[in-house]
Design a protein around this motif. Sequence first.
Motif, PDB file in Angstrom:
ATOM      1  N   UNK A 178       0.693  -1.031   0.170  1.00 32.06           N
ATOM      2  CA  UNK A 178       0.113  -0.045   0.036  1.00 32.06           C
ATOM      3  C   UNK A 178       0.870   1.284   0.043  1.00 32.06           C
ATOM      4  N   UNK A 179       0.584   2.376  -0.712  1.00 32.33           N
ATOM      5  CA  UNK A 179       0.978   3.506  -0.736  1.00 32.33           C
ATOM      6  C   UNK A 179      -0.124   4.667  -0.040  1.00 32.33           C
ATOM      7  N   UNK A 180       0.141   5.149   1.122  1.00 30.98           N
ATOM      8  CA  UNK A 180      -0.914   6.044   1.712  1.00 30.98           C
ATOM      9  C   UNK A 180      -0.354   7.281   1.503  1.00 30.98           C
ATOM     10  N   UNK A 181      -1.283   8.339   1.124  1.00 27.67           N
ATOM     11  CA  UNK A 181      -1.036   9.453   0.705  1.00 27.67           C
ATOM     12  C   UNK A 181      -2.123  10.406   1.225  1.00 27.67           C
ATOM     13  N   UNK A 198      -0.653  -3.472  10.517  1.00 28.09           N
ATOM     14  CA  UNK A 198       0.207  -3.611   9.583  1.00 28.09           C
ATOM     15  C   UNK A 198       0.962  -2.323   9.697  1.00 28.09           C
ATOM     16  N   UNK A 199       2.106  -2.182   9.395  1.00 28.83           N
ATOM     17  CA  UNK A 199       3.423  -1.046   9.806  1.00 28.83           C
ATOM     18  C   UNK A 199       4.212  -1.000   8.667  1.00 28.83           C
ATOM     19  N   UNK A 200       4.737   0.403   8.553  1.00 23.69           N
ATOM     20  CA  UNK A 200       5.973   0.345   7.433  1.00 23.69           C
ATOM     21  C   UNK A 200       7.165  -0.256   8.068  1.00 23.69           C
ATOM     22  N   UNK A 201       8.039  -0.712   7.194  1.00 24.35           N
ATOM     23  CA  UNK A 201       9.383  -1.447   7.964  1.00 24.35           C
ATOM     24  C   UNK A 201       9.821  -0.484   8.718  1.00 24.35           C
ATOM     25  N   UNK A 222       4.018   0.283   2.704  1.00 27.26           N
ATOM     26  CA  UNK A 222       4.047  -0.563   3.625  1.00 27.26           C
ATOM     27  C   UNK A 222       3.481  -1.815   2.931  1.00 27.26           C
ATOM     28  N   UNK A 223       4.019  -3.140   3.425  1.00 23.49           N
ATOM     29  CA  UNK A 223       3.729  -4.609   2.813  1.00 23.49           C
ATOM     30  C   UNK A 223       2.593  -5.066   3.805  1.00 23.49           C
TER      31      UNK A 223
END
Length: 666
Positions: A178-181, A198-201, A222-223
């Motif tokens: 996902x790309x969150x903007x 779920x969280x960014x690395x 994030x995956x």
Amino acid sequence: MNHDPMMPPQVERALREYRALLSAHGMTWGEPPLGYVRMMPFLRFPEEADRMSAGPDLDAEFRDTLDGELPRGLAALRLAAGGHSLEHRLEHRLEHRLEHRLEHGQARPLLSPGPVPVILLVDSALPHPVEVTADGVPYGIAAGGAKLLDVTTATVLTVDGEVVDLSGLTRPAPAAWLRLRAGFPCRWSVRSRDGQGWYPEGVPERRDNDDMPFFHGDDIVLAVPAEPVTIRVTRGMEYDVVETTVVPRTGEETLVGIAPQRLYDAAARGWYGADLHVHMNWAGDLVAVPAEAAAAQLGEDLHVLNLVAGNVAGDRVYDREALQHWAGRDLPWSDAGHVARMGVEYRNDLFGHVHVFGVAAPPAVYHTGFGADADWPPNAAVCGDLREPRAVLGYAHPFHGPVATPEDVVGGGTRNCTGRALVVDAALGLVDGVEVLHFSDLSPAPGTAEVYRRLVGAGNRLAALAGTDTMLSFTRQDTVSSPPGWERVYARVDGPLSAESFAEAVRRGRTFATTGPWLELTVNGLEPGATLGLDGGETVEIRARAVGPEVEHLEIRTAAGVLAEGPGHEITASLRVADATYVVAVARGGAHPRSPRGRAYAHTSPVYLDVRGRRVARQEDLRWCLRWLDLLDEVVRARARLRTRAQLRDHLDLIEKARAVYESRL
């Protein structure tokens, strides 16, 4: 050699020391085992922890509060005569025998090989002791006993030498991205149907007091599993909450462009919101760094952030090095609309503690009364030393739960940081305000607000403040793992925002405290902090107005009690003023995602109505404070740890000085 401005060498060294403490001692960091230190591992499950009495065997007591049910995020290894079983709850209670895998969809999705953290309760029903080891570290469990462990799915766990396989708590899942903007920093929550976050690395896996996963930023990748996931975005209390659900495709990146809308713009009106009581490090399950504080402040659009250095239960003062480096200066990420400072808290667990914003230099005393230390010097002496020309002091979470009498305030003298000395320090003009809103009093009618109004009615001029006591070093821990600013104090600032202009606004009482609603109060057009001089007999016009979807009820109160109240977002009243008094407004409401634990509340500082030059001095409130002083005298004599008669005399002299102030107002 160039250093990261966020990480000066002395701060970097301190953080390395904290990581060593975490590695050696777990989330208590080796602090002396006072009650709240011992409870740290269990406060990750607040509903269960609230039912605990903090007895000698906390692990077994925690197990017993569960009554066989598991809260989300907890796994249990049950030891019984017939064998061992492993339970784990995601969306609902699950159970399986060790020799079987969890069914597909019931275990945590795993996107790539690697260990997953697990909070594991080992629960023995065996009639004899048993030894459990985790990566070679032994834990003896008594007959019928229990033990709470922090492990991972890769931990080598054995029960009396027999290996327990934890890998069944996870299942492989195809990955997507996902790309969150939103176009500006926000707070994001991404969760799958089972509640898994779920969280960014590399970002800490934080959960707030409503068990909602969250992180901060913008234009973030994030995956996630290629399964339905729900995305929620907000940006602190001035914004609404937007939520959507998507099903990302395996191996592809899905753009999610959503942004929260403003409910109100405080800064455009000259008001700026602050959290005056936030810790970067205070024990916990991780070591927090300045960049995380920056991300939280900007993602919450929190105008003012006070990161306080303070002790936990011993001599170590966490983030002292950061205070020494940045005292009197804005932290590196501050900008025209956001000011961050290192502050300090002074703590005594018998008489209460204060937070200080705007300090120019580290203090000489950070705490008293811990360990073998005496409860000396008195709070008033330390507050006097901390009272720099540009600093403001406020009592932090002074009262816990319902408070109706001075006896409730003083209690039995339990050492729980109750603000017993506030009645002295307010009378002597040594503090600027009180946290009317804080984590330790979340009832619909906060007891702290009742005590605050008593103090104001007795002639003390105090600002209504708010501080969350958020601790960035905890990712899951009752209210303190929530993001900074879930309660705020707004102050009306003259001119541009700065640490100095904000402190001056607080000092003048131009504030209101809130869990979310915007709250306005005017008396003949004057706002909180103002004084209206009258001759007596005049009639004043009062207006209270609130903004926020959770607001249900408004009150206008004077020293005599409720003057007017009603449903909705605006009320007005007329008051014929015979004697000096004050006016405050209160807003209440119900459940809403912006308000913690389903409660909305806001309380203004007073507009003061002086009559013929006299301040409010309500007889009932003065006698209430005098009774408080009598009880404080008894606590000092019976409970304070003092080494000499001179130390006792110092406390009693200050009580007598405060008594003289209140008696002079009778």
